[in-house]
Design a protein around this motif. Structure first.
Motif, PDB file in Angstrom:
ATOM      1  N   PHE A 256      33.384  34.218  41.199  1.00 54.44           N
ATOM      2  CA  PHE A 256      33.870  34.687  41.428  1.00 54.44           C
ATOM      3  C   PHE A 256      35.760  35.024  41.301  1.00 54.44           C
ATOM      4  O   PHE A 256      36.468  35.158  41.241  1.00 54.44           O
ATOM      5  CB  PHE A 256      34.232  34.298  43.367  1.00 54.44           C
ATOM      6  N   THR A 257      35.146  33.388  40.222  1.00 54.48           N
ATOM      7  CA  THR A 257      36.740  33.022  39.500  1.00 54.48           C
ATOM      8  C   THR A 257      36.405  33.956  38.058  1.00 54.48           C
ATOM      9  O   THR A 257      37.491  34.111  37.379  1.00 54.48           O
ATOM     10  CB  THR A 257      36.916  31.821  39.184  1.00 54.48           C
ATOM     11  N   LEU A 258      35.625  34.493  38.001  1.00 54.28           N
ATOM     12  CA  LEU A 258      35.677  34.863  36.367  1.00 54.28           C
ATOM     13  C   LEU A 258      35.328  36.713  36.199  1.00 54.28           C
ATOM     14  O   LEU A 258      35.289  37.051  35.201  1.00 54.28           O
ATOM     15  CB  LEU A 258      34.920  34.506  36.019  1.00 54.28           C
ATOM     16  N   LEU A 259      35.684  37.505  37.990  1.00 54.06           N
ATOM     17  CA  LEU A 259      35.615  38.801  37.738  1.00 54.06           C
ATOM     18  C   LEU A 259      37.133  39.386  36.978  1.00 54.06           C
ATOM     19  O   LEU A 259      36.347  40.650  35.956  1.00 54.06           O
ATOM     20  CB  LEU A 259      35.349  39.504  39.138  1.00 54.06           C
ATOM     21  N   ASP A 260      37.761  38.764  36.767  1.00 57.19           N
ATOM     22  CA  ASP A 260      39.009  39.621  36.378  1.00 57.19           C
ATOM     23  C   ASP A 260      39.093  38.865  34.671  1.00 57.19           C
ATOM     24  O   ASP A 260      39.811  37.903  34.621  1.00 57.19           O
ATOM     25  CB  ASP A 260      40.512  40.074  37.561  1.00 57.19           C
TER      26      ASP A 260
END
Length: 296
Positions: free
Chosen positions: A279-283
């Motif tokens: 979830f920290t790598l989605l953007d």
């Protein structure tokens, strides 16, 4: 959890392998957010010659220093559980784990490039190999050989077997993966019960769907150490290949913003980088890069 895939030493074996998709393992790590400056990842086929030279020079210097090898062998630790061959959890972790792996490589690449060029900061990103458009091995990398072979660091490098086996996905097949993944999943003999939209897409992009070449098949098509499941990052083409996989995921993300893995957040902590979670790598802009094109 079963590690049957540990005995499958080549991606070509995986083309005939039935992963244990029903199995899921629980692991817990703390989560945080990664933040770095932004670079643009460009199409290798139109990459300016000066950037090709910088990329090759940085690669060779990383190999000379050993930092290339140290990063590449992270992939050899299958306890990171980052392939569908390990089961359903590996399938759910495949895309985000490799996104984080590419970041680790790119950060070192930029550091070395800045040192070689005498710059305060490097704007050099990993190029992507759009194999659906360029169905040849990138000619400018033919003479840039793997850092080591299938026996690990220090082992002899076996020759690539370009095009002898496997397949490169066509533009139509990429479109099938991006837009018709659910039907392709449902038709596959390896399908499993209860798969959500994200799992069905990843299943197809990783290369488990019947008659739909994707990630696994490209590894086989290149051959040599690229066909080795543990040490494939020894070949520099690995990074361009996975950059394209990541780009296709990013394109898919734009129209599937609410599609995520079926497992819990704790199971999506990306070892060995304890600060990084799916979830920290989605953007991608918030973690340091953008793509030159969003055309599949």
């Amino acid at each position: 959890m079963s590690h049957q895939h540990a005995q499958q030493q080549r991606f070509s074996d995986w083309l005939l392998f039935d992963p244990p998709f029903e199995e899921v393992e629980f692991r817990h790590f703390a989560a945080d957010v990664l933040s770095v400056s932004v670079v643009t990842r460009k199409n290798e086929s139109t990459l300016p010659s000066q950037e090709r030279i910088r990329f090759i020079n940085a690669l060779r210097e990383m190999m000379r220093r050993g930092s290339y090898q140290n990063i590449a062998v992270i992939h050899a630790n299958m306890r990171h559980n980052m392939h569908g061959a390990m089961g359903r959890l590996g399938l759910n972790r495949f895309l985000s784990w490799h996104r984080r792996f590419l970041l680790a490589f790119e950060q070192e690449l930029r550091k070395v490039d800045a040192e070689l060029t005498g710059s305060d900061a490097s704007d050099l990103g990993i190029p992507y190999w759009r194999w659906s458009e360029n169905s040849n091995f990138p000619s400018w990398l033919l003479d840039v050989f793997p850092a080591f072979g299938s026996g690990g660091i220090g082992s002899n490098v076996e020759p690539r077997e370009i095009g002898a086996n496997g397949a490169l996905p066509s533009i139509d097949q990429v479109d099938e993966i991006l837009t018709n993944f659910a039907d392709s999943f449902d038709r596959s003999r390896r399908r499993f019960d209860g798969a959500n939209e994200y799992e069905k897409f990843t299943f197809c992009l990783e290369g488990w769907a019947d008659d739909l070449p994707a990630h696994n098949h490209v590894h086989v098509w290149v051959g040599g150490v690229m066909n080795n499941t543990s040490y494939s990052p020894a070949d520099p083409i690995f990074w361009l290949h996975h950059c394209e996989i990541d780009r296709l995921w990013w394109i898919w993300q734009q129209s599937h913003t609410n599609s995520h893995p079926s497992v819990s957040r704790d199971q999506l902590q990306l070892t060995p980088w304890t600060e990084s979670n799916y979830f920290t790598l989605l953007d991608i802009s918030s973690i340091g890069y953008a793509f030159e094109s969003n055309i599949p």
